[in-house]
Design a protein around this motif. Structure first.
Motif, mmCIF file in Angstrom:
data_model
loop_
_atom_site.group_PDB
_atom_site.id
_atom_site.type_symbol
_atom_site.label_atom_id
_atom_site.label_comp_id
_atom_site.label_asym_id
_atom_site.label_seq_id
_atom_site.Cartn_x
_atom_site.Cartn_y
_atom_site.Cartn_z
ATOM 1 N N GLY A 1 0.940 48.653 -7.925
ATOM 2 C CA GLY A 1 1.618 49.010 -9.212
ATOM 3 C C GLY A 1 2.640 50.232 -8.992
ATOM 4 O O GLY A 1 3.111 50.692 -10.494
ATOM 5 N N TYR A 2 2.813 50.767 -8.068
ATOM 6 C CA TYR A 2 3.822 51.862 -7.889
ATOM 7 C C TYR A 2 5.265 51.559 -8.482
ATOM 8 O O TYR A 2 5.624 50.221 -8.007
ATOM 9 C CB TYR A 2 3.878 52.352 -6.536
ATOM 10 C CG TYR A 2 2.709 53.267 -6.115
ATOM 11 C CD1 TYR A 2 3.102 54.659 -5.891
ATOM 12 C CD2 TYR A 2 1.551 52.832 -5.893
ATOM 13 C CE1 TYR A 2 2.056 55.484 -5.700
ATOM 14 C CE2 TYR A 2 0.377 53.912 -5.502
ATOM 15 C CZ TYR A 2 0.620 54.961 -5.440
ATOM 16 O OH TYR A 2 -0.461 55.865 -5.303
ATOM 17 N N SER A 3 5.700 52.182 -9.285
ATOM 18 C CA SER A 3 7.244 51.974 -9.448
ATOM 19 C C SER A 3 8.230 52.349 -8.341
ATOM 20 O O SER A 3 8.251 53.121 -7.662
ATOM 21 C CB SER A 3 7.547 52.906 -10.814
ATOM 22 O OG SER A 3 9.109 52.802 -11.231
ATOM 23 N N VAL A 4 9.217 51.455 -8.405
ATOM 24 C CA VAL A 4 10.413 51.626 -7.436
ATOM 25 C C VAL A 4 11.474 52.262 -7.883
ATOM 26 O O VAL A 4 12.474 52.700 -7.212
ATOM 27 C CB VAL A 4 10.946 50.004 -7.023
ATOM 28 C CG1 VAL A 4 9.921 49.178 -6.468
ATOM 29 C CG2 VAL A 4 11.610 49.556 -8.182
ATOM 30 N N ASP A 5 11.290 52.811 -9.177
ATOM 31 C CA ASP A 5 12.659 53.517 -9.780
ATOM 32 C C ASP A 5 12.285 54.882 -10.218
ATOM 33 O O ASP A 5 13.129 55.545 -10.885
ATOM 34 C CB ASP A 5 13.088 52.909 -11.086
ATOM 35 C CG ASP A 5 14.275 53.205 -11.719
ATOM 36 O OD1 ASP A 5 15.170 53.361 -10.780
ATOM 37 O OD2 ASP A 5 14.697 53.049 -12.757
ATOM 38 N N THR B 1 13.641 42.747 -4.994
ATOM 39 C CA THR B 1 12.661 41.773 -5.722
ATOM 40 C C THR B 1 11.728 41.977 -6.784
ATOM 41 O O THR B 1 11.463 41.572 -7.830
ATOM 42 C CB THR B 1 12.000 41.232 -4.491
ATOM 43 O OG1 THR B 1 12.853 40.527 -3.891
ATOM 44 C CG2 THR B 1 11.037 39.805 -5.244
ATOM 45 N N ALA B 2 11.375 43.447 -6.564
ATOM 46 C CA ALA B 2 10.305 44.062 -7.454
ATOM 47 C C ALA B 2 11.017 44.793 -8.701
ATOM 48 O O ALA B 2 10.085 45.037 -9.728
ATOM 49 C CB ALA B 2 9.575 45.103 -6.426
ATOM 50 N N ALA B 3 12.175 44.941 -8.695
ATOM 51 C CA ALA B 3 12.691 45.757 -9.930
ATOM 52 C C ALA B 3 12.491 44.835 -11.063
ATOM 53 O O ALA B 3 12.617 43.678 -11.100
ATOM 54 C CB ALA B 3 14.232 46.049 -9.662
#
Length: 520
Positions: A33-37, A64-66
């Protein structure tokens, strides 16, 4: 705070993994669940890191995860740089392609007005440049604070292959805020191959910047011989004036910045109007200004006048005057060159004008007065009287100029004026009196000497109490008969019917050798 460094304590864990291209770690972090942003102190997120590192697979995973791919792919740093910008800057063609397919803004400008194409050009990444252009990147935009185009930057960096690619796409005459074209940049920085590409493509070799400088002028100034050759072969005009006063040409730049080989190229093709033309400036002045004899030599050899013209632009009446004035504030190490320049001008026939004599008399540049007197001698008639009056106004320098003027043939009686007798220091006055019959001075002069002696401001030589020796009287008679000027010339004295031993005596060498004078 230094934002050029990466502070790991402000960088997210997933961004660190992206920086190292660790796809497995990114996948594990995404599952947790880590954020990519999450952004660091520069405004970088994980996608910026992956793009800059060139990890195409990490880029795919992050996009893809964004939550919103369109927004994420164009996310900005604090300097408004996009992931595409970093990928292009570092030459990562696969990442560039992937980002473009996912909607990256191909022409997004950063805060410093750069863009992905400009960054790729700057780095010399040909594949990325071709890819961006094929996808619609703007090739004629201005992408720097000085309004440079991509072609300007390619030329500046010397990326010849990119220049070859861009010349068919970009405006060859695009100008920055100084009015400088890519071809001008090539001439300025000595990018010979780029210059050749641009010239062959039809770029204007006679373009002028806002200050009216031409590519030929800037190449001559910077000493880029091969560029000068190339420009001339493509019909660059050496006679375009490069300033508003209509006097500066490429030949002036070559002379001032001492590029003799370039001078030799420009001399045959430059109009001689500048040599002595009214309101023009001879390149001889610029050669003198450079303080380098090598810059003057080819001009004089080609017949340029050593007198040039009166130069209001520099406020000198002739190059010789400029030599003396410039040399007066030069360091000792530079004076040797100045002496050589003076010799060259005089040997080429430079006329010595009264202001030059006047300045030389002051002794600020002591080596020049002997040179001037040796080559040009003393002025004639009324000018000689003017010289004497000027010399008497420079009494503080009399220890310097007096022996030189007498050696050059000045009649010492011309200096027997009240000012000399009243103000000359003891050594100067005694030296002068040795060249005359001190017993036949007019009574008014004898009174001045008597008063000074009584006041203690003059100490005469002991033999001044006596009548001069017969031999001295004889040489005074010879001087009166032939003139001081003739007697100063060894070639004349050697023809007189007197023994060789007496020739030096006739020239008062015994007096001169007994005194040592230096500039005040």
């Amino acid at each position: 705070m230094d934002f050029t460094e990466r502070y790991e304590d402000t960088c997210s864990t997933i961004a660190v993994a992206a920086r190292h291209g660790d796809c497995r770690q990114i996948q594990r972090l995404l599952r947790r669940g880590y954020s990519v942003d999450v952004k660091d102190n520069r405004g970088w997120n994980a996608l910026h890191e992956a793009a800059a590192a060139g990890s195409s697979q990490c880029v795919r995973l992050l996009l893809t995860a964004a939550a919103s791919c369109e927004n994420y792919v164009n996310s900005l740093t604090h300097n408004s740089e996009t992931p595409l910008y970093f990928a292009a800057k570092n030459g990562h063609v696969q990442v560039v392609n992937r980002l473009l397919k996912r909607g990256a803004d191909i022409n997004k400008m950063s805060n410093d007005l750069s863009c992905p194409l400009f960054a790729a050009v700057d780095g010399g990444h040909m594949e990325v440049v071709k890819l961006l252009v094929s996808k619609g990147a703007e090739v004629n935009g201005t992408h720097s604070t000085s309004d440079w185009s991509c072609l300007h930057q390619a030329v500046y960096k010397g990326h010849t292959e990119i220049v070859k690619f861009l010349v068919g796409l970009c405006s060859l005459e695009a100008v920055d805020d100084y009015g400088i074209t890519p071809l001008f940049v090539a001439a300025q920085y000595g990018r010979h191959e780029c210059l050749q590409v641009l010239a062959n493509a039809g770029a204007n070799v006679n373009c002028q910047a806002k200050d009216l400088a031409t590519p030929l002028l800037i190449a001559a100034q910077e000493g880029h011989l091969s560029c000068v050759d190339l420009l001339l072969s493509h019909k660059a005009d050496p006679n375009i004036y490069c300033n508003e006063d209509q006097w500066q040409l490429p030949i002036h730049a070559a002379a001032q910045f001492c590029h003799p080989r370039i001078l030799e190229k420009l001399i045959p093709v430059t109009s001689r109007e500048c040599d002595q033309g009214k309101e023009k400036v001879s390149p001889v002045y610029l050669a003198v200004l450079s303080g380098q004899a090598d810059s003057l030599r080819p001009l004089l050899r080609a017949g340029y006048s050593p007198d040039a013209q009166n130069c209001r632009q520099f406020d000198y009446c002739c190059p010789l005057e400029m030599t003396l004035w410039c040399n007066s504030w030069n360091s000792d190490s530079e004076r040797h060159q100045s002496r050589e320049i003076t010799q060259m001008l005089l040997a080429a026939g430079a006329h010595v004008m009264m202001p030059t004599y006047v300045f030389a008399l002051q002794g600020n540049v002591p080596e020049h007065l002997p040179l001037i007197l040796e080559h040009a001698g003393l002025p004639k008639e009324d000018h000689l009287k003017e010289l004497v009056q000027t010399a008497l106004k420079e009494m503080q320098s009399a220890p310097f100029w007096l022996p030189l003027l007498l050696k050059a043939g000045l009649d010492p009686t011309l200096l027997l004026q009240h000012k000399m007798l009243e103000e000359a220091e003891t050594r100067v006055l005694n030296f002068l009196l040795e060249f005359i019959n001190w017993k036949t001075l007019p009574s008014t002069m004898l009174q001045i000497l008597a008063r000074r002696r009584a006041e203690g401001t003059w100490t005469p030589q002991k033999h001044f109490e006596s009548v001069p020796a017969l031999t001295h009287l004889c040489r005074l008679a010879v001087r009166a008969a032939v003139g001081s000027d003739a007697l100063s010339k060894s070639s004349f004295v050697q023809q007189l019917p007197v023994p060789t031993l007496l020739q030096d005596y006739l020239q008062f060498s015994d007096i001169s050798s007994a005194y040592t004078y230096t500039a005040a």
